[in-house]
Design an enzyme around this catalytic site. Structure first.
Site, mmCIF file in Angstrom:
data_model
loop_
_atom_site.group_PDB
_atom_site.id
_atom_site.type_symbol
_atom_site.label_atom_id
_atom_site.label_comp_id
_atom_site.label_asym_id
_atom_site.label_seq_id
_atom_site.Cartn_x
_atom_site.Cartn_y
_atom_site.Cartn_z
ATOM 1 N N ASP A 1 0.870 -1.170 0.000
ATOM 2 C CA ASP A 1 0.000 0.000 0.000
ATOM 3 C C ASP A 1 0.907 1.220 0.000
ATOM 4 O O ASP A 1 2.114 1.079 -0.146
ATOM 5 C CB ASP A 1 -0.927 -0.015 1.229
ATOM 6 C CG ASP A 1 -2.144 -0.924 1.001
ATOM 7 O OD1 ASP A 1 -2.975 -0.571 0.155
ATOM 8 O OD2 ASP A 1 -2.220 -1.968 1.648
ATOM 9 N N ASP A 2 0.329 2.412 0.134
ATOM 10 C CA ASP A 2 1.095 3.653 0.181
ATOM 11 C C ASP A 2 2.025 3.773 -1.034
ATOM 12 O O ASP A 2 1.558 3.820 -2.148
ATOM 13 C CB ASP A 2 1.872 3.768 1.504
ATOM 14 C CG ASP A 2 0.929 3.847 2.716
ATOM 15 O OD1 ASP A 2 -0.301 3.773 2.523
ATOM 16 O OD2 ASP A 2 1.423 3.966 3.840
ATOM 17 N N SER A 3 3.335 3.758 -0.805
ATOM 18 C CA SER A 3 4.295 3.969 -1.902
ATOM 19 C C SER A 3 4.605 2.665 -2.622
ATOM 20 O O SER A 3 5.757 2.321 -2.854
ATOM 21 C CB SER A 3 5.592 4.571 -1.342
ATOM 22 O OG SER A 3 5.376 5.878 -0.911
ATOM 23 N N TRP A 4 3.559 1.965 -3.003
ATOM 24 C CA TRP A 4 3.732 0.637 -3.603
ATOM 25 C C TRP A 4 3.988 0.708 -5.112
ATOM 26 O O TRP A 4 4.360 -0.303 -5.719
ATOM 27 C CB TRP A 4 2.472 -0.204 -3.360
ATOM 28 C CG TRP A 4 1.385 0.201 -4.307
ATOM 29 C CD1 TRP A 4 0.513 1.223 -4.145
ATOM 30 C CD2 TRP A 4 1.118 -0.359 -5.585
ATOM 31 N NE1 TRP A 4 -0.293 1.346 -5.242
ATOM 32 C CE2 TRP A 4 0.055 0.377 -6.136
ATOM 33 C CE3 TRP A 4 1.666 -1.406 -6.308
ATOM 34 C CZ2 TRP A 4 -0.468 0.096 -7.401
ATOM 35 C CZ3 TRP A 4 1.149 -1.688 -7.574
ATOM 36 C CH2 TRP A 4 0.088 -0.928 -8.113
#
Lengths: 713, 713
Positions: free
Chosen positions: B310-313
């Site tokens: 998730d996030d900066s994936w």
């Protein structure tokens, strides 16, 4: 209250009743109907006499003997998915063989075969006619193929409908000839000449109508008895002869696909192609030329000629600008609604007559008993009358009348009284118009569509036939309101700008239709014309999918003007602007917000006033744009008096003008001011008793459907 | 019932409670979270230790000193309607100036200006940069103009979200560096090296995640705080450096408009362009290369490396086929739903861990109190657990865990017990999988989209973020059902046909989306491939707008296969086939018909079985096509157990196979057979007590959410 302006259907065998009702209703004219005759006692009663004539099906013996002159049209076969390298198509599969016969004897050069998967036409040498089948070779498995072909019609559609509906069994099936064949045209003229001689009592020949019925394709399957029906489509004007003459006359080739449109045909609801419009003009010229000859026959016999604006009306086009060339003395329109009264009233001819409902038949259009024991036909009468009357109060109608079997009304004295009252109301309204036009707000609304003036006050067919068509509801609302209304073509506005006399443009309907306009909105010139108009102080009202085509920044091409757009799905992750509801003049005076419609509406900019919303979607908005104002309505239902008022408020807000004429606080009540008569007509358009307040007139208690004429304050 | 496979969030200051709960829940690992630290007492407790690291924002001093390495992206300005021959645009108007800074110092050659009315780009010599404004000359009044421009981002989005949401005031705003700049990349490697040295207790470095966050544009207006957010969009991977390197690497030029797409950006919900997919591959190569170096650092320090999906994936792409190049030892997925558990379970790595909900925060994602007095967090836990568990029963998950502030759970003993029970259930399910895979019906479902395998078990984001997305509901339904599921690309099927191992194709979603496929369906090769597959005995399930693009004969390009199409409005006057409802196997065993969706559905041919309808519109149908079968569902809501069963029935009917595995009569109960363990897992996925009947097992009375493991009969 007087007499005149009323047409009664006579019925032989009921002479005394016919004449009694003629007296009671103030009838000055008696007519025949499908299935009824007028006896000498009626014909000699001193009334005018209308006789209905439908020339193309009047002489069935002649038609049977000249089947090469029968009418034809293009059809598209059912699509067939290829399983291998050859496909065999039965063109007429699923079509009614009572209506259609494959025409393989003339015009096969106009047939076309398409690969509908690629959209490409199959070259002529890759398909052949084998008896009544089309064999396509070199087909690609998994592709779908169709054949556009010519079919001869064996049964005139109105004859077919009456026959099938009334289970007439062995009764003769009437055929329709195409008078583009000179022999057929000459026969019609000669037949009419002879008919006029044989019917000296007739004072008015009522044409029903001229040559070409609206398109109506029947099917052979129980679960699909009809394939296609469009009130305004010219599909039935096609024949090899006509196609060849078109090319001779214009130098252009029109193809089967120009009519078939991959099975969409030339529905009035879809934007027309340029070549189809030229075809319409070509047909119109022919219809007017021969029509004028026929009217001339009638006139030479000292009779008047009226035309019924339904059934075989195609090519007559009362709003083409050339209608007067026919020389008709009057037009008769079957009506259920206010906009249809306006349509009739605006035709350039002397006499404008409405054929009201209920039709004097045992059952109504939906099969519900009308004149059976226990029925209250007077309620049906008032239901339609209060609707139609809204239009009659705004524009002069000269005559009204009924049709069907008069004798059916005999057991219904309340109905007889109601007709008498209606006839009196009609004469009173007509006299007000004759004294001088009703007052209007100083606002001209320009309704902008693909069709423009050609489809003035109509969206093709009756309101109940297209009950969800928001464009119809806009017409129906406007038809009873005090505004000048014009109908503009999108391409005219693109080319020439918005006419200076227009104050508010209205664009309404589902995306892609002729009403909303579809791809026409991709034309920058059109967008610029409307933006320039609004920015300079004009008004714009958009309903449902105005200016809609999925392209560029979104869907509504004028989303900057409207302040609203519709997310077609590809803006799913673009976050939408939130809003709070504002009090708005749009919802003043009993106006009602419409039910939501469609999905994905959102605001495109700050400063848009949201008067109503459904969840996160704005449904009634006002936005300034330059010096002008745009109103957006997600939906409109003219059956709601509050929504009719919403549209009136939208006109005022978009025009930037306050209301100047008196109006009732209750939107069920329409108010019409006749300055020349110093009269205010207050009409309760609803079936409810209403207590309404009017400026200067105080509180009025109105009965259901009541019309009250008051002296101007 | 044992221990292991459970990650507990530790919290310094609450050491005793942390260790007591670790014991109660059988935790073998302790982790830190945003806002919490682990004290030596916790670190030395003999548990494994996860430490969260988000490299791009870890060293803000370095970022502040190297602002030329900050991340950038393209934005489109608000459209401006020209009033005259010059338009001045403030590119950042309405965007957050906390997030964005106009980058006029590098890469202006990548900016583009468009006339959005015509769709044409404005030539470079007709616009200029004047300070932070763009001046366009020679504009056409009434046309709309936009600027695509580069903005530097000043605030990493997750930092921004936490900061703004928690009102952190003066707390430092973290910036994100772009490691495509070699100096930044080297700094990340060095920083991680130093960090590993400084954190010897850490056994697992949990990357959160790597370099590029999903796209998230913030606005400056109160009524539009966010402009755009898409979990799968690569917008934040853009910079002048990357654009130049792309051209060097591929020989191709990618433009700002390839990212901006007239304001639609590169949303995962829209079909990707070919060049955007090449960009994604280009970014993926870079992310994998540097990611592998970082993983190597971690490994050299004797630690394991997990990645948070998730996030900066962005660029990590666990289903790209190249994920194993990173060398990650595990993946951790934040989950709410069954399909997310399947997504995690299918990634080619050693350890698959789920971060469950509720997160141990005072409020949940929607701001509702979770761990406040009077709350029942155990209900939230069960709500999500019963959903996620449906996927865990079908595919092995190795670990589960929680995140946040553990101390919040201290006043909630029922929650503590519920977590213990959940952890036990997880270990029992995991052990069943380790003994042998669960039985499946002999049916492989091929889910066919624009993305194919790259978006395996995801429609971009969580179910509650796209609550109306029918494709998500199809995934969520399938995720707990006994079928093999594959994800296929439309263009692969067009090129290579349907793989032989696939029994049933599924195409679902709104028209025009990447899920339904949009214009891809115009490719005859794709249509032929699917028709050939079905005609040869394959199954096809279409939901909502399958194969939809308005073209040719209608909208659903495989309307012949489905027996259903949707009238987009231009078939308004084409009469639709009537039908009667049939009893259907689709509605067997408690299946429920979905709510209607959209308008205009109609049957395209005879012989289509209609199992459910809404008014005149068929909503659940079955049609034979050649030797195969097509099922159409107008809608699907996975929150309804009956609709999940409807989809299971659709799979069986489309495959032409009867159910072979035991299933409960009540669709709220999922049954999973583990042959190697001779165990049947019976799971009540609902919050209701259910009395269910199972073949061979008789009547079972199940508590809300209960999991019962029974010996196989």
């Amino acid at each position: 209250m007087g007499s005149g302006g009323f047409t009664i259907p006579g019925e032989s065998g009921h002479e005394a009743y016919t004449l009694a009702m003629a007296e009671k209703w103030g009838a000055d004219v008696v007519r025949d109907s499908d299935g009824t005759k007028l006896s000498p006692e009626i014909l000699d009663a001193g009334l005018g006499v209308y006789s209905t004539v439908c020339l193309i099906r009047e002489d069935n013996a002649w038609a049977r003997a000249h089947q090469d002159t029968l009418q034809q049209n293009f059809l598209m076969s059912e699509p067939v998915t290829a399983a291998g390298a050859e496909v065999v198509i039965d063109p007429l599969a699923t079509y009614s063989l009572d209506q259609f016969r494959l025409n393989t004897s003339d015009g096969v050069e106009f047939w076309q075969v398409f690969d509908r998967t690629t959209g490409e036409e199959i070259s002529r040498d890759a398909w052949k006619l084998d008896g009544d089948r089309v064999v396509i070779t070199g087909t690609l498995p998994g592709h779908r193929y169709t054949v556009n072909f010519l079919a001869t019609r064996l049964w005139e559609e109105i004859s077919m409908y009456n026959h099938v509906t009334n289970d007439w069994g062995d009764k003769e099936r009437l055929m329709s000839v195409d008078p583009r064949h000179p022999a057929a045209a000459e026969h019609l003229v000669e037949w009419l000449e002879a008919w006029c001689v044989a019917n000296p009592a007739t004072t008015v020949v009522r044409f029903t109508s001229l040559f070409y019925n609206f398109a109506w394709f029947w099917g052979s399957e129980a679960d699909r008895p009809h394939h296609y029906a469009d009130w305004g489509s010219y599909d039935f004007t096609v024949s090899p002869l006509a196609l060849r003459q078109f090319t001779e006359a214009t130098g252009e080739t029109i193809t089967s696909e120009d009519f078939v449109n991959a099975g969409r045909y030339t529905s009035t609801h879809n934007p027309p192609s340029a070549i189809y419009e030229r075809w319409m003009a070509f047909v119109g010229e022919f219809v007017r030329e021969l029509g004028a000859r026929l009217v001339d026959v009638v006139h030479r016999h000292g009779k008047a000629a009226y035309v019924f604006y339904d059934d075989s009306w195609v090519g007559i086009e009362p709003y083409s600008g050339s209608f007067e060339e026919f020389g008709f003395d009057g037009i008769i329109k079957s009506v259920f609604s206010a906009y249809e009264a306006r349509l009739c009233a605006g035709v350039p001819t002397q006499t404008h007559e409405l054929r009201l409902h209920p039709y004097l038949f045992p059952v109504d259009l939906e099969g519900k008993p009308t004149f059976a024991p226990g029925c209250r036909p007077e309620d049906d009468l008032q239901f339609y009358w209060t609707r139609v009357r809204r239009g009659m109060l705004r524009a002069r109608i000269d005559r009204i009348g009924l049709g069907g079997y008069l004798s059916l009304t005999e057991p219904f004295p309340a109905f007889q009284d109601a007709v008498a009252d209606m006839a009196d109301q009609h004469r009173a309204i007509r006299d007000l118009h004759l004294a001088g036009e009703p007052a209007v707000e100083p606002v001209t609304v320009g309704v902008i569509t693909s069709w423009g003036a050609l489809r003035t006050w109509t969206a093709s067919g009756h309101l109940h036939e297209n009950p969800d068509l928001v464009f119809n509801h806009a017409l129906e609302s406007l038809a009873g309101q005090p505004y000048r209304v014009e109908f503009l073509r999108l391409d005219d506005v693109a080319a020439n700008g918005v006419p200076a006399r227009v104050d508010v443009l209205l664009n309404a309907g589902p995306a892609g239709t002729a009403w909303s306009g579809g791809d026409a909105w991709l034309d920058p010139a059109l967008q610029v014309a409307v933006r320039t108009f609004v920015a300079a102080g004009g008004g714009f009202i958009g309903i449902q999918d105005p200016t809609a085509v999925h392209h560029g920044l979104g869907v509504f091409q004028l989303s900057d003007v409207l302040g609203v757009d519709r997310d077609p799905g590809d803006l799913a992750r673009v976050m939408k602007r939130s809003f709070a509801l504002s009090d708005s003049a749009l919802l003043a005076d009993g106006a009602e917000a419409p039910a939501p419609r469609g999905t994905g509406l959102f605001l495109t900019r700050a400063g848009v006033e949201v008067a109503a919303a459904h969840g996160d979607a704005p449904t009634v908005t006002v936005a300034g744009f330059g010096d002008g104002t745009a109103v957006y309505l997600a939906n409109l239902d003219s059956n709601s008096a509050g929504q009719r008022r919403l549209l009136a408020n939208a006109v005022q807000v978009a025009a930037g003008r306050a209301v100047t004429l008196p109006r009732a606080d209750d939107p069920r009540v329409d108010v019409t001011v006749f300055p020349a008569s110093s009269t205010i007509a207050v009409a309760n358009a609803s079936g409810d008793a209403v207590m309404a307040s009017l400026p200067g007139l105080g509180e009025l208690s109105l009965e259901p459907g009541e019309l009250r004429l008051l002296p101007q304050a």
